[in-house]
Design a protein around this motif. Structure first.
Motif, short mmCIF file in Angstrom:
data_model
loop_
_atom_site.label_atom_id
_atom_site.label_comp_id
_atom_site.label_asym_id
_atom_site.label_seq_id
_atom_site.Cartn_x
_atom_site.Cartn_y
_atom_site.Cartn_z
N TYR A 173 0.82 -1.22 0.00
CA TYR A 173 0.00 0.00 0.00
C TYR A 173 0.85 1.27 0.00
CZ TYR A 173 -3.74 -3.20 1.27
OH TYR A 173 -4.63 -4.23 1.27
N LEU A 184 -8.40 5.15 -2.50
CA LEU A 184 -9.21 4.68 -1.37
C LEU A 184 -8.63 3.40 -0.78
CD1 LEU A 184 -11.88 4.99 0.32
CD2 LEU A 184 -12.87 3.34 -1.25
N ASP A 185 -8.13 2.52 -1.63
CA ASP A 185 -7.62 1.24 -1.13
C ASP A 185 -6.28 1.38 -0.42
OD1 ASP A 185 -7.77 -1.54 -0.80
OD2 ASP A 185 -6.41 -1.84 -2.48
N HIS A 193 -9.46 7.88 5.26
CA HIS A 193 -10.16 6.81 4.55
C HIS A 193 -11.67 6.92 4.72
CE1 HIS A 193 -12.00 2.76 4.38
NE2 HIS A 193 -11.32 2.70 3.26
N ARG A 197 -14.20 7.28 1.68
CA ARG A 197 -15.12 6.16 1.50
C ARG A 197 -16.56 6.66 1.37
NH1 ARG A 197 -14.87 0.03 1.78
NH2 ARG A 197 -17.03 -0.45 2.10
N LEU A 357 -8.09 3.79 -9.55
CA LEU A 357 -8.64 2.68 -8.76
C LEU A 357 -9.96 2.16 -9.34
CD1 LEU A 357 -8.40 0.85 -6.31
CD2 LEU A 357 -9.49 2.62 -4.94
N GLY A 361 -10.21 -1.55 -9.89
CA GLY A 361 -11.14 -2.27 -9.01
C GLY A 361 -12.30 -2.91 -9.75
N THR A 365 -11.19 -7.78 -11.24
CA THR A 365 -11.85 -8.56 -10.19
C THR A 365 -13.09 -9.26 -10.73
OG1 THR A 365 -12.94 -6.50 -9.61
CG2 THR A 365 -11.10 -7.18 -8.21
N ARG A 434 -1.34 -6.71 6.66
CA ARG A 434 -1.56 -5.60 7.59
C ARG A 434 -0.47 -5.64 8.66
NH1 ARG A 434 -4.82 -4.91 4.02
NH2 ARG A 434 -7.04 -4.49 4.23
N PRO A 494 -14.50 -13.14 0.09
CA PRO A 494 -13.96 -12.67 -1.19
C PRO A 494 -13.91 -11.15 -1.29
CG PRO A 494 -16.19 -13.49 -1.48
CD PRO A 494 -15.79 -13.85 -0.08
N PHE A 495 -14.81 -10.47 -0.56
CA PHE A 495 -14.81 -9.00 -0.59
C PHE A 495 -14.19 -8.42 0.67
CE2 PHE A 495 -18.37 -10.34 -3.30
CZ PHE A 495 -18.07 -9.66 -4.47
N LEU A 496 -13.55 -9.28 1.44
CA LEU A 496 -12.96 -8.91 2.73
C LEU A 496 -14.04 -8.44 3.71
CD1 LEU A 496 -9.95 -9.30 3.28
CD2 LEU A 496 -9.70 -6.85 3.30
N ASN A 500 -12.46 -1.69 5.52
CA ASN A 500 -11.79 -1.68 4.21
C ASN A 500 -12.32 -2.76 3.28
OD1 ASN A 500 -9.37 -0.56 6.12
ND2 ASN A 500 -9.43 0.36 4.07
N CYS A 502 -14.76 -4.46 0.36
CA CYS A 502 -14.92 -3.95 -1.00
C CYS A 502 -16.12 -3.00 -1.11
CB CYS A 502 -15.09 -5.12 -1.97
SG CYS A 502 -15.33 -4.55 -3.65
N VAL A 503 -15.86 -1.78 -1.50
CA VAL A 503 -16.94 -0.80 -1.63
C VAL A 503 -17.76 -1.09 -2.90
CG1 VAL A 503 -15.64 0.95 -2.93
CG2 VAL A 503 -17.40 1.68 -1.33
#
Ligand code: HEM
Length: 559
Positions: A173, A184-185, A193, A197, A357, A361, A365, A434, A494-496, A500, A502-503
Motif C-alpha cells: 500500500y 481509497l484502497d 479513509h 469512502r 482505482l 477495481g 476482479t 496488515r 472474497p470481498f474482505l 476496508n 470492497c466498496v
C-alpha cells in the motif's frame, strides 16, 4: 601541515584494515538503522546516500593512492560494508528476529526475495497454500517480517473496525499513490479513509446502481451479439470476461466507450491495467523496487497507466455538466471535487488516484469471477440447467423483455453459484498484509508480536477443510439447501470484511448476476472440442488480482 592519514595509507596492514572498518560500519548500520523502523519508502534516499558515500570514498582514495588502486580500495571497502551488512541482517532474521520461532522456509526467513521467487510462475497463492500443510501449522512465516495465518479468528482481529492492525508499513500500500495522493484502497490514515469512502459509497447506493443498470444491460446485449457473430465457433470466455468488464467499467465508471467486445481484443489501456498490478505481483509484493522507480520518477508502463487514468478523468470532467444526465462513478468524485467544502477530493491528484482505482477495481476482479463462473457452469451442466430454470421465472418481471437486478438478487441459487465461484477461485487470492500494532495480537491463543506483518490468504482460507466440507468441490447448494457443507462461514471473505471491505461489492454482484443470467437464459455452453478445461487454472497468474488462463467454450442457442 601533516597530511591526513586515511586508513588505506596506514602502512603495512594495507587494505585489510580499511575493509575491517567498513565491515564494522556495515554491522553498525544494521544494528543502529536498518533493524529499526520501516525503510521501504526511503529506498530512493538510501540508494542515493550509499551511492554518494561510495563516490566520496572513491574520490578520497584515488586522490591519495592513484586512480586504479583508489577505485580498488573504495570498491573493496564498499563490498566489505555490504557483505557485513547483509550477513548481519540474515543472521538476525534467521536466529534472533521476533518471528524466528514461527515455522517457514529458510529462504523466506532470510529475505523478502522469497516473494518474487514463489510467484515466478504466477502461482504464489497455491505455493503459499502448500506451506500450511508442509509445516503442519496454521501460522507460517512467509517473509522475514511476515506471517500467513489460516484462521477466522485472525480475519476478525486483523480486519474488523476495532482492530489496531493498519496498512501503513505493511508493504504494497505504501507505494500505491499518484504523486503522493493515495487511493481509497491504499490510504494509510483511517480518518482520511472514512471521508473518502463516504464519497465512494454515494457512487454505490441502490439508486446509483439502478442508474448504471441500463448500461450494464447494454453491455450484456453486446456480449450476446458477439456470441451470435461467431456463429457457433469457440470463444475464449476468459478473454471476453475481461473485455465485458472492461467495457462495462468504461461506461459506468467514466461514461466512456472502449468497444473492446466488438473488437474482440484488448486495447492499450487494458494491457496497461494488467501490467500495473502485474509488476507489483511479479515482484512478490516486494515494494522497495516500486518506491525506487517512483523516486527516479520513472515507472514505464505504470507511469503510462497513471497518465491514461488522468486523461480519462480530465476528459470526463470536461464533459461534466450536471444537466446532461451522465450517470457514472466519476460523477460523484467530480461533484465532491467541485464542492465548496469537499469531503475528500481536495485536489485533482486525488481524483486521478481514485480514477485509476476505478479502472483497476471494477475490471480484473469481476473479470476473474466471471471467467471462473463460466468455467464452473460449463463443467457442471446440471447446475447450468438448474440456474436456467430459476432465472427464467423472473425474465421480464420488472423490466419488459429484460432481466432486472432487483429480481435476480432474490434468486438464492444465482448468488449461490456466484459465491461458490468466488470461494473456490477467489479473484483477490492472497489478500495484502496488515501491520500488527505495537502491543501485539493474540490469534487463536498465539501471540503475534507488534510490528509484524500478517495476512490471511483468501485462496487458502476459502479452500480450507476446517471451514468447508468437500472444500475443493464446486457445490453451490452449500449456500442454499446444504448448509452443513459450510463449517465456518467466516472463512468466506472474497470481498474482505471490516471498514476496508470492497466498496464495489454490490456493483460486482449486479454485473455478475446480469451477465450470467443473460448468457444462461439465451445459451447452453460447454467445453469446446480440444478444450479440457485445465488451462484456466494451470495458466492463471496471480497479478494481485487473479488473471485466469484461457477457456474455450461453445455456445448453443436455447431457442
Ligand atoms: C468480484 C469482484 C470483486 C472482488 C472479489 C473484490 C474484492 C475486494 C477486496 C478483497 C478488497 C479489499 C482489498 C484490500 O484489502 O486491499 C476490495 C477493496 C476494494 N474494492 Fe473490490 N472487489 C470486486 C469488485 C469491485 C468493484 C466492481 C469495484 C468498483 C470500482 C471495487 C472497488 C474496490 C475499492 C475501491 C476497494 C477499496 C475499499 C476500501 O479500502 O475502502 N471492487 N475489493
Amino acid at each position: 601541515m601533516e597530511p591526513l592519514i586515511l586508513p588505506w595509507t596506514a602502512g603495512e596492514a594495507g587494505i585489510v584494515q580499511p575493509c575491517l572498518l567498513a565491515a564494522i560500519t556495515g554491522i553498525l548500520s544494521h544494528l543502529l538503522y536498518f533493524i529499526r523502523g520501516y525503510h521501504v519508502t526511503s529506498a530512493y534516499g538510501i540508494l542515493m546516500a550509499h551511492t554518494s558515500i561510495y563516490a566520496a570514498l572513491t574520490v578520497a582514495a584515488t586522490s591519495q593512492t592513484g586512480l586504479v588502486s583508489g577505485i580498488l580500495v573504495s570498491t573493496a571497502m564498499f563490498t566489505s560494508y555490504l557483505a557485513a551488512l547483509f550477513t548481519s541482517i540474515i543472521i538476525y532474521r534467521v536466529f534472533f528476529h521476533r518471528l524466528s520461532h514461527f515455522p517457514g522456509p529458510l529462504f523466506a526467513k532470510m529475505t523478502k526475495f522469497y516473494g518474487p521467487w514463489t510467484n515466478r510462475n504466477g502461482q504464489m497463492h497455491i505455493e503459499q497454500n502448500k506451506l500450511f500443510e508442509k509445516y503442519g501449522s496454521d501460522i507460517v512465516r512467509i517473509a522475514p517480517n511476515e506471517l500467513a495465518i489460516l484462521s477466522t479468528d485472525a480475519i476478525q482481529k486483523i480486519h474488523s473496525s476495532r482492530s489496531g492492525c493498519r496498512k501503513r508499513n505493511a508493504g504494497v500500500y505504501d507505494v500505491l499513490h499518484y504523486k503522493g495522493e493515495y487511493n481509497l484502497d491504499s490510504i494509510l490514515d483511517r480518518e482520511e479513509h472514512r471521508y473518502r469512502r463516504q464519497v465512494w459509497e454515494k457512487a454505490m447506493t441502490t439508486s446509483s446502481l439502478a442508474a448504471y443498470e441500463k448500461s450494464t444491460r447494454e453491455i450484456c446485449h453486446r456480449w450476446l451479439n458477439k456470441i451470435v457473430s461467431v456463429d457457433g465457433k469457440p470463444i475464449d470466455t476468459s478473454l471476453f470476461s475481461l473485455l465485458i468488464t472492461f467495457d462495462h467499467m468504461g461506461k459506468i465508471g467514466f461514461s466512456h466507450e472502449f468497444g473492446t467486445i466488438e473488437a474482440g481484443e484488448e486495447n492499450r489501456m487494458l494491457r496497461l491495467l494488467e501490467i500495473m498490478f502485474g509488476q507489483v505481483a511479479k515482484m512478490g509484493e516486494l515494494a522497495w523496487p516500486v518506491a525506487l522507480l517512483k523516486g527516479f520518477n520513472v515507472g514505464g508502463e505504470a507511469a503510462e497507466f497513471d497518465e491514461l487514468a488522468k486523461q480519462m478523468a480530465d476528459s470526463r470532467e470536461r464533459e461534466d455538466d450536471s444537466e446532461n444526465g451522465k450517470e457514472d462513478i466519476l460523477k460523484h468524485f467530480i461533484r465532491d471535487l467541485r464542492a465548496e467544502k469537499p469531503l475528500a477530493f481536495f485536489n485533482r491528484n486525488v481524483l486521478y488516484s481514485d480514477a485509476g482505482l476505478v479502472l483497476v477495481g471494477a475490471t480484473d476482479t469481476i473479470a476473474a469471477a466471471l471467467s471462473y463462473a463460466f468455467y464452473h457452469l460449463a463443467t457442471h451442466p446440471l447446475t447450468q440447467e438448474k440456474l436456467y430454470n430459476e432465472i427464467s421465472n423472473v425474465f421480464g418481471k420488472s423490466v419488459s423483455s429484460e432481466f432486472a437486478n432487483t429480481d435476480l438478487s432474490k434468486i438464492a441459487y444465482l448468488d449461490a453459484v456466484i459465491d461458490e465461484t468466488l470461494r473456490l477461485d477467489n479473484p483477490v487470492c492472497n489478500n495484502a498484509a496488515r501491520m500488527v500494532p505495537p502491543e501485539g495480537l493474540v490469534v487463536d491463543g498465539v501471540f503475534i508480536p507488534g510490528g509484524s506483518a500478517i495476512r490471511v490468504p483468501g485462496y487458502a482460507m476459502q479452500r480450507s477443510d476446517k471451514a468447508f466440507v468437500r472444500a475443493g468441490e464446486f457445490i453451490p447448494e452449500r449456500w442454499t439447501t446444504e448448509p452443513d457443507l459450510v463449517l465456518d462461514r467466516a472463512a468466506f471473505m472474497p470481498f474482505l470484511v471490516g471498514p476496508n471491505n470492497c466498496v464495489g461489492k454490490r456493483l460486482a454482484m449486479m454485473v455478475l448476476r446480469l451477465v450470467l443470467s443473460y448468457t444462461v437464459y439465451k445459451y447452453r455452453f460447454e467445453l469446446a472440442a480440444g478444450e479440457d478445461g485445465t488451462a484456466i487454472r494451470r495458466e492463471a497468474v496471480n497479478n494481485l488480482i487473479l488473471k485466469p488462463g484461457p477457456l474455450n467454450l461453445v455456445f448453443t442457442n436455447r431457442q
